[in-house]
Enzyme design. Structure first.
Site, mmCIF file in Angstrom:
data_model
loop_
_atom_site.group_PDB
_atom_site.id
_atom_site.type_symbol
_atom_site.label_atom_id
_atom_site.label_comp_id
_atom_site.label_asym_id
_atom_site.label_seq_id
_atom_site.Cartn_x
_atom_site.Cartn_y
_atom_site.Cartn_z
ATOM 1 N N ASP A 205 0.819 -1.220 0.000
ATOM 2 C CA ASP A 205 0.000 0.000 0.000
ATOM 3 C C ASP A 205 0.850 1.267 0.000
ATOM 4 O OD1 ASP A 205 -2.006 -1.923 0.439
ATOM 5 O OD2 ASP A 205 -1.962 -1.598 2.595
ATOM 6 N N GLU A 372 -11.190 -0.881 -3.797
ATOM 7 C CA GLU A 372 -10.550 -0.130 -2.720
ATOM 8 C C GLU A 372 -9.451 0.771 -3.285
ATOM 9 O OE1 GLU A 372 -9.139 -3.308 -0.296
ATOM 10 O OE2 GLU A 372 -7.527 -3.878 -1.663
#
Length: 482
Positions: A205, A372
């Site tokens: 991420d 997401e």
């Protein structure tokens, strides 16, 4: 990290201490773990991250190696088979159980760990036991420039060779034991032909940003079962190649009262002369639903402190979707917008204080295929809304995008721009960020992928590649590279 061929890396001696403790000191090339054993004083040693081989100080020409999963001490020479050289090469990475210590990853993606006091290599399961078994703290070895490796969860035991097998033995205050448990870190026998991940180890991420002409990278610390990590680190670079590790900048345990695990997907924005870290967090017990927080610091490398003492976005504040993956985009007029959500994408304009917003103004902007990791940027007056599709545990995790005329849309889907390359072993390319090189129209995309070669949805690594545009402003397909 640049090594001289077969030249040992000198490890500096540090001051002694008298009680069992761990302290973190970070420099541009290494993290220093200060550890004192219960059986006697020891000195801290700094290890460089990156590929190394470990030579026994009292068995010249013999190196730590794994064979049939077991750790042993074997001779390695320039004429040795390539497999032998691969088996004798490890990558020093962020400690799986502690950022103040180290873990050693093989070329096959496994980790050196102890089991029943025997050293072996195994795949990372991510549970607390494995992470502790695979983490070692470094202290000075028996001769200058050497190190000894102390077990993280058995601090009175060190890695030692005995009859050329590697064991985790209780410390003995003898010259023989100190020599048997000391190793020189030297140039890797199998340095590799690929650039590998941007930062050694398991990180996901990644949020890539530019502040004051320097690149800053903020990833999720990976390698935990159920993604249960608790802290964030910061890295910085002038060239996207050589990175400085600035250590832990926020730890949910001591720094966040309402969250103690699930430290996911940080993003940092600059405003008001300060830096704001937006993050996802959950609690190990009680209310386990994820919520969004914001922390503030005077430097992009922290330390950050929780700005509110409570979530910025509560899990029950909006219906639908999970409150994770925050991202902030600041437009040319200085207005900043917060984006977040799994399953449902939401956006809202932040107040000038960067730590509040009008909940009534939040809107749903979920595009087709969205899962997401929303990300918004602007180029030549056009707004780009990007996201990740599919599940991060899937090799089909990928990045798609849309364009619009404002930070809140409406958005027109354009398609997928980053996805797996099975022919070179790249899987699960997603949860990205985008940055423009200062003073140019050169763009880069940072993202995570399954760690090559044996990673999965909780063993991920960070990569950066060029991102280019066609003359009509559409994004060209990004070729993920090793």
């Amino acid at each position: 990290m640049i090594f001289l061929r077969r030249v040992a890396i000198v490890v500096p001696r540090r001051a002694t201490a008298t009680r069992l403790r761990t302290v973190l000191v970070l420099s541009a090339v290494a993290a220093t773990a200060v550890l004192v054993e219960a059986d006697g004083p020891a000195h801290a040693a700094a290890l460089p991250t990156g590929a190394v081989s470990l030579e026994a100080v009292n068995q010249a020409g013999r190196y730590v190696r794994h064979i049939d999963y077991l750790g042993q001490l074997d001779p390695v020479t320039s004429s040795s088979a390539n497999q032998v050289k691969l088996d004798a090469t490890f990558t020093v990475v962020n400690g799986l159980a502690s950022p103040t210590c180290y873990s050693f990853q093989t070329k096959t993606g496994m980790f050196l760990r102890h089991r029943d006091y025997r050293l072996r290599v195994d795949a990372n399961t991510g549970d607390a036991t494995f992470r502790a078994d695979a983490t070692f703290c470094a202290v000075d070895g028996s001769v200058s420039g050497s190190v000894a490796l102390v077990s993280y969860n058995y601090p009175n035991r060190r890695i030692r060779h005995r009859d050329f097998a590697l064991w985790l033995d209780a410390y003995q205050d003898t010259a023989a034991f100190r020599a048997d448990s000391s190793f020189r870190l030297v140039a890797p026998w199998a340095p590799g032909t690929t650039k590998g991940p941007v930062i050694p180890g398991l990180f996901a991420d990644p949020h890539l940003a530019v502040f004051n002409g320097r690149y800053y990278l903020y990833p999720t610390t990976d390698g935990y079962a159920s993604w249960a990590g608790t802290y964030y680190k910061a890295f910085s670079s002038t060239d996207l190649v050589n990175w400085t590790d600035h250590g832990v900048i926020l730890d949910h345990g001591p720094d966040v009262s309402w969250a103690d695990n699930s430290a996911w997907a940080p993003a940092v924005a600059s405003a008001n002369g300060r830096y704001y870290l937006y993050f996802s967090g959950g609690a190990a017990s009680g209310n386990t639903a994820k919520q969004l927080g914001v922390a503030v610091a005077d430097s992009p490398t922290g330390p950050f402190r929780d700005a509110l003492g409570r979530p910025l976005v509560r899990n029950d504040q909006f219906s639908g979707g999970q409150a994770i993956d925050p991202m902030v985009f600041t437009d040319d007029d200085g207005r900043s917008y917060l984006y977040w959500g799994q399953g449902t994408a939401r956006a809202v304009r932040l107040n000038p204080d960067m730590v509040s917003f009008d909940a009534a103004q939040a809107r749903v902007i979920t595009p087709s295929g969205y899962n997401e990791a929303p990300f918004v940027f602007k180029r030549n007056g056009l707004y780009y809304f990007m996201w990740s599709e599919n599940d991060t545990r899937s090799e089909d995790y990928r990045v798609a995008y849309a364009t619009g005329s404002s930070p809140l849309g409406p958005w027109t889907r354009r398609g997928v721009v980053l996805q797996k390359r099975l022919e070179v072993g790249i899987k699960g390319t997603g949860h990205h960020s985008v940055v423009r090189a200062p003073g140019s129209d050169t763009w880069y995309i940072a993202y995570h992928r399954f760690a090559v070669p044996a990673g999965n949805g909780t063993n991920r690594e960070t990569a950066i590649d060029r991102m280019e545009f066609s003359t009509d402003g559409t994004i060209r397909s990004v070729l993920p590279t090793l």
